[in-house]
Design a protein around this motif. Structure first.
Motif, PDB file in Angstrom:
ATOM      1  N   MET A 299      -9.486 -43.500  42.811  1.00  0.00           N
ATOM      2  CA  MET A 299      -8.929 -42.237  43.316  1.00  0.00           C
ATOM      3  C   MET A 299      -7.404 -42.292  43.349  1.00  0.00           C
TER       4      MET A 299
ATOM      5  N   ILE B 109      -5.510 -38.634  43.357  1.00  0.00           N
ATOM      6  CA  ILE B 109      -6.293 -37.816  44.276  1.00  0.00           C
ATOM      7  C   ILE B 109      -5.904 -38.077  45.732  1.00  0.00           C
TER       8      ILE B 109
ATOM      9  N   LEU C  91     -16.492 -38.353  43.965  1.00  0.00           N
ATOM     10  CA  LEU C  91     -15.371 -38.230  43.034  1.00  0.00           C
ATOM     11  C   LEU C  91     -15.557 -37.026  42.115  1.00  0.00           C
TER      12      LEU C  91
ATOM     13  N   LYS D 245     -13.054 -33.738  41.837  1.00  0.00           N
ATOM     14  CA  LYS D 245     -12.412 -33.413  40.556  1.00  0.00           C
ATOM     15  C   LYS D 245     -12.862 -32.054  40.029  1.00  0.00           C
TER      16      LYS D 245
END
Length: 338
Positions: free
Chosen positions: A82, A87, A58, A62
């Motif tokens: 997410m 995302i 993650l 990001k």
């Protein structure tokens, strides 16, 4: 670690025509020959980069890697995180002809109701294994990790995974996940700090190898890694502790801004074929969430003790906390890793 899985020579030219697929995946979690089969069937060149925890994946996405990959393979709770952070891309069942192969219990899951962003990859459990040459006593409790017997102190590997460590710690103490109770959080923090001197290492990618080599006599571990360690000759026993253990499902997700969306969908559909799903299970020693895999499973996998918990033992999914609560757990983890 990065590896480029090339097409066989006779399909090298079609690969250029069919494009590529960029996968962000766990380490040691897909057989090379299955990837090569996908490449041969589709002419798509596959590149795989790996990570060793949901949180690392993650953070990398990001930090700028979103848009570089087509699919990733997060755990259950991370799928929800997410999706909440925007995302993930979505797809319809019609875009995956093998969508109907998903086992019913893994279709309408709380972390992705109706499977709009993800498909099942593999599922299993996280607990611990013990070298029975070193310790012959009772291993029915998480105290083996958090308050270990003398024989195991200083010889324990713990997963470098915030979700699993803090969840197993909470299960051991009998406190709720995502609690905001300050006394409960303090108890969790204090227990982990007291246990840490008895641990030799933090490592997810080494969890199997240190048991095989003897560098660790016990370790928090994924059930498939424990089965592999046993298959490689380590006299280890995987425990299903009485307090409970973590149940998880890893999932293939379609990432937002995937540069090769159509190829990603082909790959996801490919993995929902029973024979292909079974190939992953036979390699990784977990369980598939796909119907019809049984005829393709190796007997040592379907019958392994690591895949067959005793009746009455309870597993828990890791819960996704709200942002404010998650900050409290992040602080505990940061403090533990100092």
């Amino acid at each position: 670690m990065k590896r480029l899985l090339a097409l066989t020579a006779f399909l090298a030219t079609p690969a250029l025509a069919e494009g590529e697929l960029k996968v962000y995946h766990w380490f040691e979690y897909i057989p090379d020959d299955l990837v090569q089969k996908f490449e041969a069937e589709t002419g798509i060149k596959v590149t795989i980069d790996t990570y060793d925890s949901n949180e690392a994946m993650l953070a990398a996405l990001k930090a700028g890697k979103l848009g570089q990959y087509d699919v990733a393979v997060p755990g259950d709770y991370m799928v929800k995180i997410m999706a909440n952070e925007g995302i993930l891309d979505s797809f319809t069942p019609e875009e995956l002809p093998n969508f109907g192969n998903i086992e019913p219990q893994w279709l309408d899951v709380p972390f992705d109701p109706g499977r709009k962003h993800s498909i099942p990859y593999q599922w299993g459990s996280t607990a611990f294994s013990v070298n029975r040459d070193v310790y012959k006593g009772d291993i029915s409790s998480l105290s083996i990790i958090f308050d270990p017997p003398e024989e195991l102190r200083g010889r324990i590997n713990v997963l470098d995974s915030q979700g699993e460590v803090l969840t197993l710690g909470s299960i051991y103490l009998g406190i709720p996940q995502c609690t905001q109770d300050r006394d409960q959080l303090k108890a969790l923090n204090d227990m982990l700090l007291a246990a840490k001197p008895h641990w030799a290492s933090f490592g997810s990618d080494i969890a199997k190898d240190v048991l095989v080599s003897g560098d660790a006599a016990a370790g928090m571990i994924y059930n498939g890694f424990s089965a592999k360690a046993r298959a490689e000759g380590a006299n280890v026993e995987y425990a299903f502790p009485k307090e409970g253990y973590v149940v998880w499902m890893d999932n293939v997700v379609l990432l937002k801004d995937a540069p090769n969306r159509e190829n990603a969908l082909k790959f996801m559909n490919f993995l929902l074929d029973p024979e292909n799903a079974a190939a992953v299970t036979n390699y990784a020693a977990y369980s598939a969430g796909v119907k019809g895999v049984e005829p393709f499973l190796a007997p040592e996998i379907s019958g392994s003790p690591e895949n067959n918990p005793p009746e009455g033992q309870k597993g828990f999914f890791i819960e996704a906390c709200d942002e404010a609560t998650q900050r409290l757990y992040d602080a505990i983890w940061t403090n533990l890793k100092k």
